[in-house]
Design an enzyme around this catalytic site. Structure first.
Site, PDB file in Angstrom:
ATOM      1  N   LYS A 157      81.517 -12.949 -32.758  1.00  0.00           N
ATOM      2  CA  LYS A 157      80.908 -12.474 -31.507  1.00  0.00           C
ATOM      3  C   LYS A 157      81.879 -12.583 -30.348  1.00  0.00           C
ATOM      4  CE  LYS A 157      76.029 -13.183 -32.151  1.00  0.00           C
ATOM      5  NZ  LYS A 157      74.825 -13.882 -31.785  1.00  0.00           N
ATOM      6  N   SER A 172      72.943 -16.233 -45.303  1.00  0.00           N
ATOM      7  CA  SER A 172      72.075 -15.729 -44.234  1.00  0.00           C
ATOM      8  C   SER A 172      70.723 -15.256 -44.764  1.00  0.00           C
ATOM      9  CB  SER A 172      72.770 -14.574 -43.508  1.00  0.00           C
ATOM     10  OG  SER A 172      71.900 -14.041 -42.531  1.00  0.00           O
ATOM     11  N   SER A 209      69.048 -13.252 -42.813  1.00  0.00           N
ATOM     12  CA  SER A 209      68.863 -12.007 -42.058  1.00  0.00           C
ATOM     13  C   SER A 209      68.494 -10.814 -42.929  1.00  0.00           C
ATOM     14  CB  SER A 209      70.114 -11.689 -41.232  1.00  0.00           C
ATOM     15  OG  SER A 209      70.231 -12.590 -40.162  1.00  0.00           O
TER      16      SER A 209
END
Length: 78
Positions: free
Chosen positions: A73, A22, A24
């Site tokens: 999620k 990632s 992020s």
């Protein structure tokens, strides 16, 4: 975010599996640095089986915020 982490630095993070690839952390840490926010953003590899325990731990530690990847999620929404 300053260049040093102190006892006042807030934690932000990404939960999911896999997350090692990632971008992020780089993106969010740079945003915090530019905004002068004292936060550190880390990625934690957590599978669906351990998501509840991870989130309970984040809440207990008063983590400031987190993101969750797919498919975690879906489990979080349930």
């Amino acid at each position: 975010m300053s260049n040093s982490i102190t006892g006042h630095t807030g934690l932000l993070c990404l939960l999911g599996s896999p997350v090692a690839h990632s971008i992020s952390p780089a993106m969010h840490n740079e945003a915090c640095r530019q905004l002068g926010l004292d936060y550190a953003y880390l990625a934690f590899d957590v599978d669906e089986e351990h998501l509840k325990e991870a989130v309970d731990g984040l809440k207990a530690m008063k983590v400031r915020g987190w993101n969750i990847t797919m498919p975690c999620k879906n489990k979080m929404c349930a």
